[in-house]
Design a protein around this motif. Sequence first.
Motif, mmCIF file in Angstrom:
data_model
loop_
_atom_site.group_PDB
_atom_site.id
_atom_site.type_symbol
_atom_site.label_atom_id
_atom_site.label_comp_id
_atom_site.label_asym_id
_atom_site.label_seq_id
_atom_site.Cartn_x
_atom_site.Cartn_y
_atom_site.Cartn_z
ATOM 1 N N ALA A 87 0.832 -1.199 0.000
ATOM 2 C CA ALA A 87 0.000 0.000 0.000
ATOM 3 C C ALA A 87 0.865 1.247 0.000
ATOM 4 O O ALA A 87 1.924 1.277 0.624
ATOM 5 N N ARG A 88 0.389 2.282 -0.697
ATOM 6 C CA ARG A 88 1.133 3.529 -0.779
ATOM 7 C C ARG A 88 0.818 4.417 0.417
ATOM 8 O O ARG A 88 -0.311 4.477 0.869
ATOM 9 N N GLN A 89 1.823 5.118 0.881
ATOM 10 C CA GLN A 89 1.620 6.134 1.899
ATOM 11 C C GLN A 89 2.447 7.339 1.512
ATOM 12 O O GLN A 89 3.497 7.228 0.905
ATOM 13 N N GLY A 90 1.985 8.512 1.915
ATOM 14 C CA GLY A 90 2.714 9.718 1.573
ATOM 15 C C GLY A 90 2.452 10.133 0.134
ATOM 16 O O GLY A 90 1.604 9.608 -0.562
ATOM 17 N N ARG A 91 3.226 11.093 -0.296
ATOM 18 C CA ARG A 91 3.048 11.684 -1.618
ATOM 19 C C ARG A 91 3.405 10.671 -2.707
ATOM 20 O O ARG A 91 4.446 10.028 -2.667
ATOM 21 N N PRO A 92 2.545 10.501 -3.731
ATOM 22 C CA PRO A 92 2.837 9.521 -4.788
ATOM 23 C C PRO A 92 3.963 10.002 -5.698
ATOM 24 O O PRO A 92 4.165 11.212 -5.884
ATOM 25 N N ARG A 93 4.669 9.032 -6.294
ATOM 26 C CA ARG A 93 5.801 9.341 -7.164
ATOM 27 C C ARG A 93 5.863 8.314 -8.288
ATOM 28 O O ARG A 93 5.311 7.222 -8.182
ATOM 29 N N VAL A 94 6.580 8.691 -9.357
ATOM 30 C CA VAL A 94 6.943 7.725 -10.399
ATOM 31 C C VAL A 94 8.209 7.025 -9.936
ATOM 32 O O VAL A 94 9.198 7.679 -9.606
ATOM 33 N N LEU A 95 8.189 5.715 -9.904
ATOM 34 C CA LEU A 95 9.319 4.937 -9.410
ATOM 35 C C LEU A 95 10.175 4.441 -10.565
ATOM 36 O O LEU A 95 9.658 4.087 -11.632
ATOM 37 N N GLY A 96 11.486 4.415 -10.338
ATOM 38 C CA GLY A 96 12.396 3.790 -11.281
ATOM 39 C C GLY A 96 12.670 4.573 -12.540
ATOM 40 O O GLY A 96 13.208 4.008 -13.502
ATOM 41 N N VAL A 97 12.328 5.855 -12.569
ATOM 42 C CA VAL A 97 12.561 6.682 -13.751
ATOM 43 C C VAL A 97 13.350 7.920 -13.325
ATOM 44 O O VAL A 97 12.773 8.867 -12.780
ATOM 45 N N PRO A 98 14.671 7.940 -13.513
ATOM 46 C CA PRO A 98 15.451 9.121 -13.134
ATOM 47 C C PRO A 98 14.935 10.377 -13.835
ATOM 48 O O PRO A 98 14.659 10.369 -15.029
ATOM 49 N N GLY A 99 14.781 11.441 -13.056
ATOM 50 C CA GLY A 99 14.306 12.692 -13.621
ATOM 51 C C GLY A 99 12.825 12.741 -13.902
ATOM 52 O O GLY A 99 12.355 13.683 -14.557
ATOM 53 N N ALA A 100 12.080 11.754 -13.430
ATOM 54 C CA ALA A 100 10.628 11.765 -13.650
ATOM 55 C C ALA A 100 10.008 12.990 -12.991
ATOM 56 O O ALA A 100 10.478 13.456 -11.949
ATOM 57 N N PRO A 101 8.938 13.538 -13.567
ATOM 58 C CA PRO A 101 8.334 14.743 -12.989
ATOM 59 C C PRO A 101 7.598 14.439 -11.694
ATOM 60 O O PRO A 101 7.202 13.298 -11.425
ATOM 61 N N GLU A 102 7.441 15.470 -10.896
ATOM 62 C CA GLU A 102 6.557 15.415 -9.741
ATOM 63 C C GLU A 102 5.126 15.590 -10.243
ATOM 64 O O GLU A 102 4.885 16.207 -11.292
ATOM 65 N N PHE A 103 4.155 15.063 -9.490
ATOM 66 C CA PHE A 103 2.768 15.198 -9.921
ATOM 67 C C PHE A 103 1.834 15.113 -8.731
ATOM 68 O O PHE A 103 2.216 14.673 -7.638
ATOM 69 N N SER A 104 0.614 15.533 -8.947
ATOM 70 C CA SER A 104 -0.436 15.376 -7.944
ATOM 71 C C SER A 104 -1.757 15.184 -8.669
ATOM 72 O O SER A 104 -2.016 15.840 -9.687
ATOM 73 N N LEU A 105 -2.576 14.281 -8.151
ATOM 74 C CA LEU A 105 -3.877 13.950 -8.733
ATOM 75 C C LEU A 105 -4.974 14.222 -7.719
ATOM 76 O O LEU A 105 -4.835 13.905 -6.533
ATOM 77 N N SER A 106 -6.081 14.783 -8.188
ATOM 78 C CA SER A 106 -7.269 14.939 -7.353
ATOM 79 C C SER A 106 -8.491 14.756 -8.231
ATOM 80 O O SER A 106 -8.475 15.089 -9.422
ATOM 81 N N HIS A 107 -9.563 14.219 -7.656
ATOM 82 C CA HIS A 107 -10.797 14.064 -8.421
ATOM 83 C C HIS A 107 -12.004 14.209 -7.500
ATOM 84 O O HIS A 107 -11.959 13.847 -6.320
ATOM 85 N N SER A 108 -13.076 14.750 -8.052
ATOM 86 C CA SER A 108 -14.273 14.992 -7.263
ATOM 87 C C SER A 108 -15.463 15.198 -8.184
ATOM 88 O O SER A 108 -15.441 16.083 -9.044
ATOM 89 N N HIS A 109 -16.494 14.362 -8.024
ATOM 90 C CA HIS A 109 -17.793 14.575 -8.664
ATOM 91 C C HIS A 109 -17.678 14.944 -10.141
ATOM 92 O O HIS A 109 -18.105 16.006 -10.578
ATOM 93 N N GLY A 110 -17.071 14.054 -10.895
ATOM 94 C CA GLY A 110 -17.073 14.202 -12.341
ATOM 95 C C GLY A 110 -15.925 14.992 -12.935
ATOM 96 O O GLY A 110 -15.927 15.248 -14.141
ATOM 97 N N LEU A 111 -14.937 15.365 -12.147
ATOM 98 C CA LEU A 111 -13.789 16.096 -12.684
ATOM 99 C C LEU A 111 -12.519 15.637 -11.979
ATOM 100 O O LEU A 111 -12.480 15.546 -10.744
ATOM 101 N N ALA A 112 -11.491 15.324 -12.773
ATOM 102 C CA ALA A 112 -10.175 15.003 -12.228
ATOM 103 C C ALA A 112 -9.181 16.046 -12.698
ATOM 104 O O ALA A 112 -9.323 16.636 -13.772
ATOM 105 N N LEU A 113 -8.170 16.258 -11.880
ATOM 106 C CA LEU A 113 -7.152 17.263 -12.158
ATOM 107 C C LEU A 113 -5.786 16.662 -11.872
ATOM 108 O O LEU A 113 -5.565 16.073 -10.813
#
Length: 268
Positions: A87-113
């Motif tokens: 199980a994931r805890q803390g801020r999500p990340r791309v694993l195993g890819v040097p230089g991968a970008p940071e990101f954040s996901l949120s979704h609510s009632h028909g819209l994701a960002l």
Amino acid sequence: MTTTRPPHGARDPLDIWLLPPPDSPRDIPATELNAYERHRAESYRRPDDRRMYLAAHVGLRRVLAVYTGIDPDRLRLGGERYDGNGARQGRPRVLGVPGAPEFSLSHSHGLALVVVSAERVGADVQRLPSPATVAACLPSLHPAERAELDALPEAERPSAFGRLWVRKEAYLKGLGTGLARGADADYLGEAGLAARPAGWVVGNLPLCLSHIAAVALRGNGDRPIVMRSVPPEYLYAAHGAVELIGGMPPGLRTVLRADPASARATAP
């Protein structure tokens, strides 16, 4: 990815992707998700919530594929901490890819960002709260935030509270703590900018009338933002979705302001 670069000396923009749900659950290519994501989706009781979770995570993988060049189903996503059971805890990340970008996901009632950045980032989107929700949540806020909201006319409190709450959640997601830190631990109000957490720029985003959103970026100073609203026929295309998404031109341009009172959105 086709993008418009900032002028020489300017800072790279934050990329913000607005992701809609598909017309039908059958359109969601859930095979691109891993077992953990599919298990999380099944924990949602309401079919619409389950569909939005699946769609948001498929969309996240397809957006990240634009930046990493890795097929969506081959991306490994994890948290900063682990509980030993996968199980994931803390801020999500791309694993195993040097230089991968940071990101954040949120979704609510028909819209994701999805927000993609070179720096640590958090984002949150919510549907506008009801007066009952505001009343229930007010006691949990920072004392200075409560005082600001109490001073407003009652009719203005839901929108003001909503803007505050998404700023708070975006910041806590950027930290990687979520609400385990406590909603009263940090001031994210609009009156006392000097009292906001140091080393972070937090601001609201221009969205539709039904939703509110915010982004929190670790750093200082203003940051340009490029927003793109991905059409469903691009996001859920059976073939070539990543190429379609990556070829989208910039949409709305705005700025994440260190001083949000000066924020202005401009047309592309």
